[in-house]
Write a protein that holds these residues in place. Structure first.
Motif, PDB file in Angstrom:
ATOM      1  N   PRO A  86     -16.550 -53.984 -37.431  1.00  0.00           N
ATOM      2  CA  PRO A  86     -15.371 -53.635 -38.229  1.00  0.00           C
ATOM      3  C   PRO A  86     -14.422 -54.826 -38.351  1.00  0.00           C
ATOM      4  O   PRO A  86     -14.560 -55.829 -37.637  1.00  0.00           O
ATOM      5  CB  PRO A  86     -14.727 -52.495 -37.423  1.00  0.00           C
ATOM      6  CG  PRO A  86     -15.777 -52.048 -36.462  1.00  0.00           C
ATOM      7  CD  PRO A  86     -16.631 -53.236 -36.190  1.00  0.00           C
ATOM      8  N   ASP A  87     -13.457 -54.717 -39.247  1.00  0.00           N
ATOM      9  CA  ASP A  87     -12.436 -55.756 -39.373  1.00  0.00           C
ATOM     10  C   ASP A  87     -11.596 -55.789 -38.105  1.00  0.00           C
ATOM     11  O   ASP A  87     -11.063 -54.761 -37.680  1.00  0.00           O
ATOM     12  CB  ASP A  87     -11.499 -55.459 -40.549  1.00  0.00           C
ATOM     13  CG  ASP A  87     -12.198 -55.605 -41.890  1.00  0.00           C
ATOM     14  OD1 ASP A  87     -13.290 -56.195 -41.927  1.00  0.00           O
ATOM     15  OD2 ASP A  87     -11.627 -55.125 -42.896  1.00  0.00           O
ATOM     16  N   PRO A  88     -11.448 -56.964 -37.484  1.00  0.00           N
ATOM     17  CA  PRO A  88     -10.607 -57.052 -36.284  1.00  0.00           C
ATOM     18  C   PRO A  88      -9.123 -57.097 -36.633  1.00  0.00           C
ATOM     19  O   PRO A  88      -8.733 -57.545 -37.711  1.00  0.00           O
ATOM     20  CB  PRO A  88     -11.047 -58.374 -35.642  1.00  0.00           C
ATOM     21  CG  PRO A  88     -11.485 -59.216 -36.809  1.00  0.00           C
ATOM     22  CD  PRO A  88     -12.083 -58.256 -37.805  1.00  0.00           C
ATOM     23  N   ILE A  89      -8.301 -56.608 -35.714  1.00  0.00           N
ATOM     24  CA  ILE A  89      -6.851 -56.779 -35.793  1.00  0.00           C
ATOM     25  C   ILE A  89      -6.487 -57.825 -34.762  1.00  0.00           C
ATOM     26  O   ILE A  89      -6.686 -57.642 -33.563  1.00  0.00           O
ATOM     27  CB  ILE A  89      -6.115 -55.459 -35.525  1.00  0.00           C
ATOM     28  CG1 ILE A  89      -6.417 -54.446 -36.638  1.00  0.00           C
ATOM     29  CG2 ILE A  89      -4.619 -55.685 -35.415  1.00  0.00           C
ATOM     30  CD1 ILE A  89      -5.805 -53.081 -36.411  1.00  0.00           C
ATOM     31  N   LEU A  90      -5.974 -58.938 -35.228  1.00  0.00           N
ATOM     32  CA  LEU A  90      -5.769 -60.104 -34.371  1.00  0.00           C
ATOM     33  C   LEU A  90      -4.288 -60.439 -34.285  1.00  0.00           C
ATOM     34  O   LEU A  90      -3.573 -60.398 -35.281  1.00  0.00           O
ATOM     35  CB  LEU A  90      -6.558 -61.279 -34.959  1.00  0.00           C
ATOM     36  CG  LEU A  90      -6.554 -62.622 -34.234  1.00  0.00           C
ATOM     37  CD1 LEU A  90      -7.884 -63.326 -34.487  1.00  0.00           C
ATOM     38  CD2 LEU A  90      -5.415 -63.505 -34.724  1.00  0.00           C
ATOM     39  N   SER A  91      -3.841 -60.757 -33.072  1.00  0.00           N
ATOM     40  CA  SER A  91      -2.455 -61.168 -32.879  1.00  0.00           C
ATOM     41  C   SER A  91      -2.385 -62.156 -31.722  1.00  0.00           C
ATOM     42  O   SER A  91      -3.284 -62.204 -30.879  1.00  0.00           O
ATOM     43  CB  SER A  91      -1.553 -59.960 -32.605  1.00  0.00           C
ATOM     44  OG  SER A  91      -2.061 -59.177 -31.550  1.00  0.00           O
TER      45      SER A  91
END
Length: 289
Positions: A86-91
């Motif tokens: 899936p699309d990662p959520i990166l911070s």
């Protein structure tokens, strides 16, 4: 204030929640945004004078839109659906502002999202709405067109799959980061024993490079450790980040072009799963700034 302005303000107050629901349902940030936008369009052309719980109403709308999208994904393909990360959520870890908090609130592990992709659309909806957002089965049943008892069974089947295939990560981010840094250091130094020391014996590595065949998976400490040695040059340009709420790494070229995003699941002091998105086309489409 005009009714449209009031309605828009109300919708904005629910947007983060709706986006979180849609992301867990679809595993795609762009598709999740599209589902939320569709909910707004439906709200704008609906008489809401009889709606007493706008948040619940909007959640139901987004759930229906997502269910239709999941069903459409399957019906468009004659071949079995190709697995992908899936699309990662990166911070970044040094972020301490509302945007960072919203990203963390949206986060759900990549390993869990991979498992959710193996569920049927109705199983996924029942599990996401009930187990992640506490929606009663009496409200889920009309969405999936089943009885509350059947909706309960759908979530139960999904729950068994998730528990067996997607272990939750330890919550201590400091410990997670320590292990990931030790893993990177061992990879850079070509230290096979150092890699083995931080990996679980049954560690699983999943990598999505966008190549034919989709998601590739290898399992076992020796295989994963030996594979990591081949990436020692890439590890030289790695930045610690948070990926879907867990410690991870953003690797780039010397010029700063993203090469991969990696999330690591840590359990009882060892890395039990490594998820790598190395699809150049998808990385270009994601906001990795």
């Amino acid at each position: 204030m005009h009714d449209e302005e009031w309605l828009a303000d109300q919708f904005e107050s629910h947007r983060a929640h709706l986006r979180a629901v849609a992301y867990r349902m679809l595993g795609s940030r762009s598709d999740a945004d599209d589902a939320v936008q569709e909910a707004w369009l439906r709200l704008a052309r609906t008489d809401t004078s009889e709606v007493h719980n706008l948040g619940g109403w909007l959640t139901t709308v987004v759930a229906r839109v997502c269910l239709d999208l999941l069903r459409s994904r399957r019906s468009r393909r004659e071949e079995p659906i190709e697995a992908r990360l899936p699309d990662p959520i990166l911070s970044r870890e040094d972020r301490d502002d509302p945007e960072y908090a919203a990203l963390r609130a949206d986060s759900v592990g990549l390993a869990l999202l991979v498992v959710l992709d193996t569920l049927t659309p109705v199983e996924r909806l029942a599990f996401v709405l009930h187990d992640m957002f506490g929606v009663p089965f009496t409200e889920i049943a009309p969405i999936v067109g089943r009885s509350p008892g059947t909706a309960t069974q759908l979530a139960s089947r999904a729950r068994r799959r998730v528990r067996g295939a997607a272990p939750a990560s330890d919550v201590d981010l400091v410990q997670q980061r320590r292990l990931v840094e030790a893993f990177l250091a061992a990879a850079r130094d070509g230290d096979l024993d150092g890699l083995v020391a931080v990996l679980d014996p049954d560690v699983v590595l999943r990598i999505d490079s966008g190549a034919a065949g989709g998601l590739r998976q290898v399992r076992g400490v020796r295989t994963v450790a030996e594979g990591a040695l081949t990436f020692s040059r890439v590890a030289a340009h790695a930045e610690p980040v948070i990926v879907n709420g867990v410690a991870g790494v953003l690797t780039t070229t010397p010029e700063g072009t993203p090469v991969s995003v990696t999330g690591c699941t840590v359990r009882e002091g060892r890395i039990v799963a490594i998820d790598i998105l190395a699809d150049a086309e998808r990385l270009r489409a994601l906001d990795l700034s």
